[in-house]
Design a protein around this motif. Sequence first.
Motif, mmCIF file in Angstrom:
data_model
loop_
_atom_site.group_PDB
_atom_site.id
_atom_site.type_symbol
_atom_site.label_atom_id
_atom_site.label_comp_id
_atom_site.label_asym_id
_atom_site.label_seq_id
_atom_site.Cartn_x
_atom_site.Cartn_y
_atom_site.Cartn_z
ATOM 1 N N GLU A 343 0.826 -1.215 0.000
ATOM 2 C CA GLU A 343 0.000 0.000 0.000
ATOM 3 C C GLU A 343 0.858 1.263 0.000
ATOM 4 O O GLU A 343 1.671 1.479 0.895
ATOM 5 C CB GLU A 343 -0.916 -0.005 1.226
ATOM 6 N N TYR A 344 0.636 2.123 -0.996
ATOM 7 C CA TYR A 344 1.392 3.368 -1.135
ATOM 8 C C TYR A 344 1.140 4.331 0.022
ATOM 9 O O TYR A 344 2.042 5.043 0.464
ATOM 10 C CB TYR A 344 1.018 4.019 -2.476
ATOM 11 N N GLU A 345 -0.076 4.336 0.541
ATOM 12 C CA GLU A 345 -0.415 5.281 1.601
ATOM 13 C C GLU A 345 0.347 5.026 2.892
ATOM 14 O O GLU A 345 0.458 5.920 3.746
ATOM 15 C CB GLU A 345 -1.915 5.248 1.887
ATOM 16 N N MET A 346 0.900 3.841 3.064
ATOM 17 C CA MET A 346 1.625 3.530 4.286
ATOM 18 C C MET A 346 3.034 4.125 4.318
ATOM 19 O O MET A 346 3.731 4.018 5.334
ATOM 20 C CB MET A 346 1.706 2.017 4.488
ATOM 21 N N LEU A 347 3.433 4.784 3.236
ATOM 22 C CA LEU A 347 4.750 5.405 3.205
ATOM 23 C C LEU A 347 4.848 6.598 4.149
ATOM 24 O O LEU A 347 5.938 7.069 4.455
ATOM 25 C CB LEU A 347 5.087 5.874 1.772
ATOM 26 N N ARG A 348 3.718 7.062 4.636
ATOM 27 C CA ARG A 348 3.746 8.216 5.534
ATOM 28 C C ARG A 348 4.183 7.838 6.946
ATOM 29 O O ARG A 348 4.425 8.718 7.772
ATOM 30 C CB ARG A 348 2.365 8.876 5.578
ATOM 31 N N TYR A 349 4.242 6.570 7.242
ATOM 32 C CA TYR A 349 4.638 6.123 8.571
ATOM 33 C C TYR A 349 6.095 5.672 8.582
ATOM 34 O O TYR A 349 6.544 4.976 7.671
ATOM 35 C CB TYR A 349 3.748 4.979 9.049
ATOM 36 N N PRO A 350 6.840 6.023 9.617
ATOM 37 C CA PRO A 350 8.233 5.549 9.719
ATOM 38 C C PRO A 350 8.292 4.049 9.967
ATOM 39 O O PRO A 350 7.320 3.448 10.451
ATOM 40 C CB PRO A 350 8.780 6.336 10.920
ATOM 41 N N PRO A 351 9.398 3.422 9.633
ATOM 42 C CA PRO A 351 9.524 1.960 9.773
ATOM 43 C C PRO A 351 9.222 1.450 11.176
ATOM 44 O O PRO A 351 8.581 0.408 11.341
ATOM 45 C CB PRO A 351 10.979 1.692 9.380
ATOM 46 N N SER A 352 9.692 2.162 12.195
ATOM 47 C CA SER A 352 9.467 1.688 13.561
ATOM 48 C C SER A 352 7.988 1.688 13.921
ATOM 49 O O SER A 352 7.509 0.781 14.600
ATOM 50 C CB SER A 352 10.249 2.552 14.552
ATOM 51 N N LEU A 353 7.255 2.692 13.475
ATOM 52 C CA LEU A 353 5.822 2.748 13.759
ATOM 53 C C LEU A 353 5.076 1.646 13.028
ATOM 54 O O LEU A 353 4.141 1.044 13.585
ATOM 55 C CB LEU A 353 5.258 4.118 13.368
ATOM 56 N N LEU A 354 5.465 1.348 11.790
ATOM 57 C CA LEU A 354 4.847 0.245 11.037
ATOM 58 C C LEU A 354 5.059 -1.081 11.773
ATOM 59 O O LEU A 354 4.127 -1.883 11.904
ATOM 60 C CB LEU A 354 5.447 0.152 9.635
ATOM 61 N N ALA A 355 6.278 -1.286 12.259
ATOM 62 C CA ALA A 355 6.594 -2.534 12.957
ATOM 63 C C ALA A 355 5.783 -2.658 14.238
ATOM 64 O O ALA A 355 5.178 -3.707 14.509
ATOM 65 C CB ALA A 355 8.084 -2.609 13.248
ATOM 66 N N ALA A 356 5.754 -1.602 15.033
ATOM 67 C CA ALA A 356 5.013 -1.641 16.292
ATOM 68 C C ALA A 356 3.524 -1.828 16.040
ATOM 69 O O ALA A 356 2.856 -2.604 16.746
ATOM 70 C CB ALA A 356 5.268 -0.358 17.083
ATOM 71 N N SER A 357 2.971 -1.150 15.032
ATOM 72 C CA SER A 357 1.539 -1.272 14.720
ATOM 73 C C SER A 357 1.187 -2.677 14.250
ATOM 74 O O SER A 357 0.117 -3.199 14.582
ATOM 75 C CB SER A 357 1.142 -0.250 13.652
ATOM 76 N N ALA A 358 2.083 -3.294 13.471
ATOM 77 C CA ALA A 358 1.840 -4.655 12.994
ATOM 78 C C ALA A 358 1.766 -5.634 14.157
ATOM 79 O O ALA A 358 0.887 -6.505 14.201
ATOM 80 C CB ALA A 358 2.927 -5.072 12.004
ATOM 81 N N ILE A 359 2.654 -5.478 15.121
ATOM 82 C CA ILE A 359 2.660 -6.379 16.270
ATOM 83 C C ILE A 359 1.439 -6.136 17.149
ATOM 84 O O ILE A 359 0.797 -7.072 17.622
ATOM 85 C CB ILE A 359 3.968 -6.208 17.066
ATOM 86 N N TYR A 360 1.112 -4.868 17.367
ATOM 87 C CA TYR A 360 -0.069 -4.547 18.169
ATOM 88 C C TYR A 360 -1.344 -5.096 17.526
ATOM 89 O O TYR A 360 -2.177 -5.717 18.195
ATOM 90 C CB TYR A 360 -0.170 -3.029 18.330
ATOM 91 N N THR A 361 -1.492 -4.911 16.190
ATOM 92 C CA THR A 361 -2.669 -5.409 15.478
ATOM 93 C C THR A 361 -2.712 -6.930 15.496
ATOM 94 O O THR A 361 -3.785 -7.527 15.616
ATOM 95 C CB THR A 361 -2.674 -4.908 14.025
ATOM 96 N N ALA A 362 -1.548 -7.553 15.387
ATOM 97 C CA ALA A 362 -1.486 -9.015 15.418
ATOM 98 C C ALA A 362 -1.941 -9.540 16.771
ATOM 99 O O ALA A 362 -2.676 -10.536 16.852
ATOM 100 C CB ALA A 362 -0.067 -9.490 15.111
ATOM 101 N N GLN A 363 -1.524 -8.892 17.846
ATOM 102 C CA GLN A 363 -1.961 -9.304 19.178
ATOM 103 C C GLN A 363 -3.475 -9.169 19.313
ATOM 104 O O GLN A 363 -4.132 -10.074 19.841
ATOM 105 C CB GLN A 363 -1.269 -8.444 20.239
ATOM 106 N N CYS A 364 -4.015 -8.077 18.833
ATOM 107 C CA CYS A 364 -5.469 -7.873 18.910
ATOM 108 C C CYS A 364 -6.206 -8.917 18.079
ATOM 109 O O CYS A 364 -7.282 -9.392 18.473
ATOM 110 C CB CYS A 364 -5.836 -6.466 18.436
ATOM 111 N N SER A 365 -5.658 -9.290 16.917
ATOM 112 C CA SER A 365 -6.308 -10.281 16.042
ATOM 113 C C SER A 365 -6.301 -11.665 16.666
ATOM 114 O O SER A 365 -7.289 -12.402 16.586
ATOM 115 C CB SER A 365 -5.606 -10.324 14.673
#
Length: 434
Positions: A343-365
């Motif tokens: 997704e092109y729109e995700m370029l607005r987030y820094p790598p560390s935030l993408l990583a943390a968000s992925a783990i947080y979302t995975a835990q919630c899922s």
Amino acid sequence: MNISDENNPNTIKPTNFPGGVEMGSRMSGQEFRHNRRVLGALNQNVVGAQGCPRVVVNKRGFPESHGVCDSNPTNPVHRAVTRKFSAQLSSTDQHCPQEIKKQKPSVPSSNTFGDCIYIDVEENKSSTDCPEPMFLEQTAGGLHEIEEMEEIEMEDIIEEHVLDIDGCEAKNPLAVVDYVEEVYAYYRRMESFSCVPPTYMAQQFDINEKMRAILIDWLIEVHDKFDLMKETLFLTVNLIDRFLSKQTVVRKKLQLVGLVALLLACKYEEVSVPVVGDLIVISDKAYTRKEVLEMENLMLNTLQFNMSLPTPYVFMQRFLKAAQSDQKLEQMSFFLIELSLVEYEMLRYPPSLLAASAIYTAQCSLYGFKQWSRTCEWHTNYTEDQLLECSRLMVGFHQKAATGKLTGVYRKFNTSKFGHTSKCEPAGFLSDNN
């Protein structure tokens, strides 16, 4: 007959406290010890349990003859993949709270005898009444209030501790425990250089966001067919975006950019590197060897040979450790972040935030409720509120991962190799406004 005659057996001896303490006469030592035993037994029998806290009712001094003792307290199909990419591209037009010690009320020494505390007794009570000791009247209510106060105090003190995630690897030289924090502090300072303007596609005249998405979705399949390392994929996408943000490219050369980025990432990360001939075959011989080498030269010079920039992968490794992840959580986290790579729109987030968000979302899922521990917050430097916006986008990508034309990530993770992770239910509750 004189009622005060001591020698007369019928003499009436007035008392004003149960226990037979004489008024107006001095008790002998034997009688006083006898009364102490009787009153102590009365106190224990009425209270009915050991460990009853001491309660002081009245501290005024009274004569020793009014003393009452208290109780003691206790506590890979290369062509098929290539033809699919060409068809898609050509169809595109645009720990332990401490115990709180409570001070015990002090009793003046002049009012105590041994373990005794003196209690006021109304003078107008008759000798036949046996009043319940006053400390028993307040014990029930006092204990209830004390329990409530202790519960409130416990809630205030209980705080989740930050776990030491490196202690168990102190003897592992590859874990570099002594300076791992400095390494990741450097990554945080350098991650801004690996980011690209989220609107860089506006300077491209022949390609757009959809074409980029098709290219990366295809490269994820190629990466899986070649069985390459995870970090190779993240570096490949980073090289593509950084190159396209500085160099305009025509549509028919876009696939070549992707192949060369993959080649460079393999040279940087892999031990066994695919040769140029393999890339030509995977592109269905759409390019020659000369074109591949020319693009490699152009890309390296455009990026000034700068390949050592942090990608989301390096942060994923650290943050998964902080989350005390298992295989299931790790696979779910990589599934979500690979969906985000497309997704092109995700370029607005820094790598560390993408990583943390992925783990947080995975835990919630996986767990079905919001979970972000104090340890995760400490090592990621992101609170749950800071992750919610990015996390909700990832939930949306997860919900539509099996639909549309770009399903490479979904099909990759819907295999036994990845535990059919993509079939997991999305954390839809994160998309709520509450």
